[in-house]
Design a protein around this motif. Structure first.
Motif, PDB file in Angstrom:
ATOM      1  N   LEU A  43       0.865  -1.240   0.031  1.00 39.99           N
ATOM      2  CA  LEU A  43      -0.158  -0.140   0.126  1.00 39.99           C
ATOM      3  C   LEU A  43       0.710   1.381   0.027  1.00 39.99           C
ATOM      4  O   LEU A  43       0.535   2.427  -0.594  1.00 39.99           O
ATOM      5  CB  LEU A  43      -0.782   0.119   1.319  1.00 39.99           C
ATOM      6  CG  LEU A  43      -2.053  -1.207   1.099  1.00 39.99           C
ATOM      7  CD1 LEU A  43      -2.692  -1.184   2.662  1.00 39.99           C
ATOM      8  CD2 LEU A  43      -2.943  -0.876   0.093  1.00 39.99           C
ATOM      9  N   ALA A  44       2.029   1.150   0.668  1.00 37.45           N
ATOM     10  CA  ALA A  44       2.785   2.332   0.670  1.00 37.45           C
ATOM     11  C   ALA A  44       3.447   2.556  -0.633  1.00 37.45           C
ATOM     12  O   ALA A  44       3.509   3.846  -0.916  1.00 37.45           O
ATOM     13  CB  ALA A  44       3.991   2.125   1.684  1.00 37.45           C
ATOM     14  N   VAL A  45       4.110   1.615  -1.181  1.00 36.07           N
ATOM     15  CA  VAL A  45       4.353   1.963  -2.659  1.00 36.07           C
ATOM     16  C   VAL A  45       3.381   2.237  -3.415  1.00 36.07           C
ATOM     17  O   VAL A  45       3.544   3.317  -4.433  1.00 36.07           O
ATOM     18  CB  VAL A  45       5.103   0.468  -3.044  1.00 36.07           C
ATOM     19  CG1 VAL A  45       5.274   0.631  -4.784  1.00 36.07           C
ATOM     20  CG2 VAL A  45       6.127  -0.146  -2.286  1.00 36.07           C
ATOM     21  N   ASN A  46       2.135   1.723  -3.472  1.00 37.72           N
ATOM     22  CA  ASN A  46       1.079   2.112  -4.365  1.00 37.72           C
ATOM     23  C   ASN A  46       0.672   3.409  -4.222  1.00 37.72           C
ATOM     24  O   ASN A  46       0.424   4.332  -5.129  1.00 37.72           O
ATOM     25  CB  ASN A  46      -0.099   1.119  -4.270  1.00 37.72           C
ATOM     26  CG  ASN A  46       0.219  -0.339  -4.650  1.00 37.72           C
ATOM     27  OD1 ASN A  46       1.522  -0.598  -5.464  1.00 37.72           O
ATOM     28  ND2 ASN A  46      -0.752  -1.150  -4.490  1.00 37.72           N
ATOM     29  N   ALA A  47       0.524   4.048  -3.060  1.00 42.50           N
ATOM     30  CA  ALA A  47       0.117   5.480  -2.767  1.00 42.50           C
ATOM     31  C   ALA A  47       1.051   6.295  -3.219  1.00 42.50           C
ATOM     32  O   ALA A  47       0.625   7.379  -3.434  1.00 42.50           O
ATOM     33  CB  ALA A  47       0.183   5.513  -1.170  1.00 42.50           C
ATOM     34  N   THR A  48       2.349   6.177  -3.650  1.00 42.70           N
ATOM     35  CA  THR A  48       3.123   7.148  -4.146  1.00 42.70           C
ATOM     36  C   THR A  48       2.978   7.198  -5.833  1.00 42.70           C
ATOM     37  O   THR A  48       3.505   8.165  -6.428  1.00 42.70           O
ATOM     38  CB  THR A  48       4.640   6.795  -3.912  1.00 42.70           C
ATOM     39  OG1 THR A  48       4.755   5.534  -4.696  1.00 42.70           O
ATOM     40  CG2 THR A  48       4.948   6.574  -2.578  1.00 42.70           C
ATOM     41  N   ARG A  49       2.057   6.213  -6.221  1.00 39.55           N
ATOM     42  CA  ARG A  49       1.981   6.285  -7.860  1.00 39.55           C
ATOM     43  C   ARG A  49       0.763   7.188  -8.142  1.00 39.55           C
ATOM     44  O   ARG A  49      -0.129   7.407  -7.220  1.00 39.55           O
ATOM     45  CB  ARG A  49       1.452   4.827  -8.068  1.00 39.55           C
ATOM     46  CG  ARG A  49       2.357   3.862  -7.819  1.00 39.55           C
ATOM     47  CD  ARG A  49       1.977   2.335  -8.267  1.00 39.55           C
ATOM     48  NE  ARG A  49       2.199   2.220  -9.713  1.00 39.55           N
ATOM     49  CZ  ARG A  49       1.442   1.059 -10.290  1.00 39.55           C
ATOM     50  NH1 ARG A  49       0.741   0.273  -9.736  1.00 39.55           N
ATOM     51  NH2 ARG A  49       1.524   1.033 -11.648  1.00 39.55           N
ATOM     52  N   GLY A  69       0.701  10.744  -3.515  1.00 34.61           N
ATOM     53  CA  GLY A  69       1.266  11.479  -2.203  1.00 34.61           C
ATOM     54  C   GLY A  69       2.192  10.822  -1.316  1.00 34.61           C
ATOM     55  O   GLY A  69       2.808   9.784  -1.899  1.00 34.61           O
ATOM     56  N   ASP A  70       2.334  11.403  -0.277  1.00 38.14           N
ATOM     57  CA  ASP A  70       3.330  10.710   0.765  1.00 38.14           C
ATOM     58  C   ASP A  70       2.801   9.932   1.634  1.00 38.14           C
ATOM     59  O   ASP A  70       1.619   9.766   1.747  1.00 38.14           O
ATOM     60  CB  ASP A  70       4.014  12.034   1.341  1.00 38.14           C
ATOM     61  CG  ASP A  70       4.884  12.810   0.654  1.00 38.14           C
ATOM     62  OD1 ASP A  70       6.235  12.589   0.754  1.00 38.14           O
ATOM     63  OD2 ASP A  70       4.526  13.775  -0.107  1.00 38.14           O
TER      64      ASP A  70
END
Length: 313
Positions: free
Chosen positions: A120-126, A135-136
């Motif tokens: 999710l952390a990786v995907n949220a930056t896309r 976003g961050d």
């Protein structure tokens, strides 16, 4: 009164306004729904002053008014959805993980909770058009489980620049439950300068469980856990962000909850979480995610795989 800024509140000068903003009160609604005691402590003003400020904020922000369903529907159009990397899982969640909500993942050790959070952390930056939030990301790490190497693997699998992805993920280690709660306040301050769209707490309950042992401390533990959950929900609302938290299950029938597959934290966590997902291991690296609780979706399951590349169908 038609003011919309904090400075327009009676009795709020520039210095108090700055203190309010530093404490995370960026708009009138945030002040209007706070308790005088909490506001007085955070902003270092007298409780009677805090009561007056809150009363004015309530008038100006029109708190307590009812809204019609169509207005709420219109506002919900601003909600963003974050893809998990698995189509089946996204469908289970009604099209992805919803912003302005808390999604709780609970399950036994090794059920994939932390790995899903990494994804999710990786995907949220896309970018949004690729299922991301552009976003961050903030991660509150309570058990020292954050591994940048995993982020690199998952980013490379998606043809993303791992260095750019890592620069958007901000990690803070929480050393006890009090520190964990303070980090949400800190995150609130930082989020005013950054476009934070995902906040992860991994794990939500580990410190609370370790520090408050026995029936005698249950009330205090639940009170603090309740405040923590509401702070997270407020963060989600203020920043239109997704909150993902992981939770453990009681490995043996314990004095608090009995059932070995019950998540820790009881009703407090259960009621504050918008969506609750139970994760369990299946054959060949597969995981089964069961949606246990949701305001609008049916109880259902999705099968996902968690591999070196990340979360997939």
């Amino acid at each position: 009164m038609t003011g919309n800024t904090i400075e327009e509140l009676p009795g709020v000068g520039p210095a108090t306004a700055e203190k309010l903003r530093d404490a995370g009160y960026s708009d009138l609604m945030a002040i209007a729904v706070e308790s005088p005691k909490v506001l007085a402590e955070l902003v270092e003003i007298g409780e009677s002053t805090a009561t007056k400020i809150i009363a004015s904020a309530k008038q100006m922000a029109d708190v307590g008014g009812f809204e019609t369903g169509d207005i709420i529907l219109e506002r919900r159009k601003g909600i963003n959805r974050l893809s998990s990397g698995s189509k089946a899982f996204d469908e289970l969640m009604g099209g992805g993980l919803e912003s302005q909500s808390i999604i709780e993942f609970f399950g036994e050790f090794g059920s994939g909770k932390t790995q899903i959070c990494f994804q999710l952390a990786v995907n949220a930056t896309r970018p949004v058009e690729e299922g991301g939030l552009n976003g961050d990301v903030f991660i509150i790490d309570t058990e020292n489980t954050f591994r940048p190497e995993r982020i690199v693997q998952m980013a490379v699998a998606l043809d993303l620049d791992p260095e750019e992805v890592l620069k958007k993920i901000h990690v803070a280690r929480a050393f006890n439950s009090h520190h964990q709660m303070l980090l949400v306040e800190k995150a609130n301050e930082l989020a005013h300068e950054m476009n934070v769209k995902l906040l992860i707490v991994d794990s939500l309950t580990a410190h609370f469980r370790a520090e408050y042992v026995g029936r005698g401390s249950l009330a205090e533990r639940q009170q603090n856990l309740n405040k923590h959950m509401h702070d997270l929900l407020r963060f989600a609302d203020l920043h239109n962000a997704v909150i993902a938290v992981t939770n453990q299950v009681s490995s043996k029938p314990d004095a608090f909850f009995g059932d070995p597959t019950r998540p820790i934290g009881g009703h407090i966590v259960g009621h504050a979480a918008t969506y609750r997902l139970y994760l369990r291991k299946s054959k060949g690296g597969k995981r089964i995610a069961r949606l246990i609780d949701s305001p609008n979706l049916p109880e259902a399951e999705a099968v996902i795989t968690v591999s070196e590349e990340g979360v997939r169908d």
